[in-house]
Design a protein around this motif. Structure first.
Motif, PDB file in Angstrom:
ATOM      1  N   ARG A 212      29.357   2.859 -39.848  1.00 18.65           N
ATOM      2  CA  ARG A 212      30.365   3.476 -38.991  1.00 18.65           C
ATOM      3  C   ARG A 212      31.352   2.423 -38.526  1.00 18.65           C
ATOM      4  O   ARG A 212      30.970   1.259 -38.310  1.00 18.65           O
ATOM      5  CB  ARG A 212      29.706   4.111 -37.768  1.00 18.65           C
ATOM      6  CG  ARG A 212      28.773   5.276 -38.051  1.00 18.65           C
ATOM      7  CD  ARG A 212      28.041   5.679 -36.775  1.00 18.65           C
ATOM      8  NE  ARG A 212      28.973   5.947 -35.682  1.00 18.65           N
ATOM      9  CZ  ARG A 212      28.604   6.052 -34.402  1.00 18.65           C
ATOM     10  NH1 ARG A 212      27.325   5.893 -34.064  1.00 18.65           N
ATOM     11  NH2 ARG A 212      29.502   6.300 -33.467  1.00 18.65           N
ATOM     12  N   PRO A 213      32.622   2.787 -38.341  1.00 19.45           N
ATOM     13  CA  PRO A 213      33.581   1.827 -37.808  1.00 19.45           C
ATOM     14  C   PRO A 213      33.096   1.230 -36.488  1.00 19.45           C
ATOM     15  O   PRO A 213      32.558   1.936 -35.635  1.00 19.45           O
ATOM     16  CB  PRO A 213      34.848   2.663 -37.610  1.00 19.45           C
ATOM     17  CG  PRO A 213      34.722   3.766 -38.616  1.00 19.45           C
ATOM     18  CD  PRO A 213      33.258   4.086 -38.658  1.00 19.45           C
ATOM     19  N   GLY A 214      33.289  -0.070 -36.333  1.00 21.76           N
ATOM     20  CA  GLY A 214      32.844  -0.762 -35.132  1.00 21.76           C
ATOM     21  C   GLY A 214      31.529  -1.490 -35.292  1.00 21.76           C
ATOM     22  O   GLY A 214      31.180  -2.321 -34.452  1.00 21.76           O
ATOM     23  N   MET A 215      30.769  -1.193 -36.354  1.00 22.62           N
ATOM     24  CA  MET A 215      29.562  -1.959 -36.636  1.00 22.62           C
ATOM     25  C   MET A 215      29.955  -3.362 -37.114  1.00 22.62           C
ATOM     26  O   MET A 215      30.928  -3.525 -37.860  1.00 22.62           O
ATOM     27  CB  MET A 215      28.728  -1.297 -37.728  1.00 22.62           C
ATOM     28  CG  MET A 215      28.001  -0.052 -37.319  1.00 22.62           C
ATOM     29  SD  MET A 215      27.011   0.570 -38.724  1.00 22.62           S
ATOM     30  CE  MET A 215      26.231   1.982 -37.971  1.00 22.62           C
ATOM     31  N   THR A 216      29.194  -4.354 -36.689  1.00 23.69           N
ATOM     32  CA  THR A 216      29.403  -5.725 -37.158  1.00 23.69           C
ATOM     33  C   THR A 216      28.063  -6.310 -37.567  1.00 23.69           C
ATOM     34  O   THR A 216      27.066  -6.155 -36.863  1.00 23.69           O
ATOM     35  CB  THR A 216      30.050  -6.599 -36.070  1.00 23.69           C
ATOM     36  OG1 THR A 216      29.254  -6.557 -34.887  1.00 23.69           O
ATOM     37  CG2 THR A 216      31.458  -6.140 -35.755  1.00 23.69           C
TER      38      THR A 216
END
Length: 268
Positions: A212-216
């Motif tokens: 998901r966007p925002g995962m690092t």
């Protein structure tokens, strides 16, 4: 820097029950800054690697350069680790402890793994460099590890699964006659150096955490030319290939974006 705990059959859990963090735009910008510092320190230090340099000297350079950039080495003292950087030479897979008696020689390959904390966020990156002129087998595993990392990064996008990333790495390495270490992997990263999820460097595709966007997280394949089995030495840290064949690793910290992937530790 990869998970500090062995993830083989008798492993303890690598990361605990924390939820996967989705970073907001402000946090992602802080991680860009931390990643940039780690990348700059790594580039500055590895540019000085040559025959006759001790691994303890590399540790001293990392400490000096990190401090000059207003950051601190995340690894120093972590779980009792005694150095500011992991320096892993030839058949050492990961977690090599710098020593004044370990001196690089022409023909070595050496991985330098830098993690920097800047204003509460961490950036983690590593490269394997050739020392002088290296044997063909060592050069091959270095090149495959470097390109396997890029294959894994290319698989990162919203809706993909972590198994897709691992499968891309494993398939790339296998097609070139190399093995992928399974006992260690990448990890989530942010306000802590190690967070969920665990990032395996093997498949199967279509399984695991959905991105998901925002995962690092870090992607950091450890590639071998021989059997990918590893042993941990009596110091409790240094992991080596069981058959003592050469091994190489490259690592980046990445963020999932709405359209794909941003590498936070790419040198500018």
């Amino acid at each position: 820097m990869h998970n500090w705990y062995w993830t083989g059959p008798a492993a303890v859990p690598t990361l605990g029950p924390m939820a996967i963090v989705i970073h907001d735009p402000r946090e992602l910008e802080a991680m860009r800054q931390a990643g940039r510092v780690a990348a700059q320190t790594l580039a500055a230090v590895t540019a000085r690697v040559r025959p006759g340099v001790s691994t303890a000297q590399i540790d001293a350079w990392v400490r000096e350069d990190t401090a000059a950039r207003g950051a601190r080495p995340s690894q120093l003292g972590y779980q009792g680790f005694p150095a500011a950087v992991c320096v892993s030479r030839n058949h050492v897979v990961c977690h090599g402890i710098p020593s004044p008696t370990e001196v690089l020689a022409d023909g070595d390959i050496v991985n330098v793994d830098v993690t920097s904390e800047l204003e509460g966020f961490h950036g983690d990156t590593s490269v394997t460099v050739a020392v002088g002129v290296v044997p063909p087998q060592a050069q091959h595993v270095l090149e495959v590890a470097r390109d396997a990392l890029e294959a894994g990064i290319a698989a990162v996008r919203p809706g993909a699964r972590l198994g897709d990333v691992g499968a891309a790495i494993e398939d790339f390495a296998r097609a070139r006659g190399c093995g992928t270490v399974r006992d260690f992997g990448g990890h989530g990263i942010g306000r802590r150096m190690h967070m969920p999820p665990h990032v395996s460097h093997h498949g199967p595709p279509g399984q695991g955490v959905r991105l998901r966007p925002g995962m690092t997280f870090t992607i950091e394949p450890m590639i071998t030319v021989g059997n990918p089995a590893v042993l941990v030495l009596a110091d409790g840290w240094t992991a080596v290939t069981a058959d003592r064949s050469p091994t190489a690793q490259f690592e980046h910290t990445v963020a999932v974006t709405p359209t794909g992937c941003e590498v936070l530790t790419r040198p500018r």
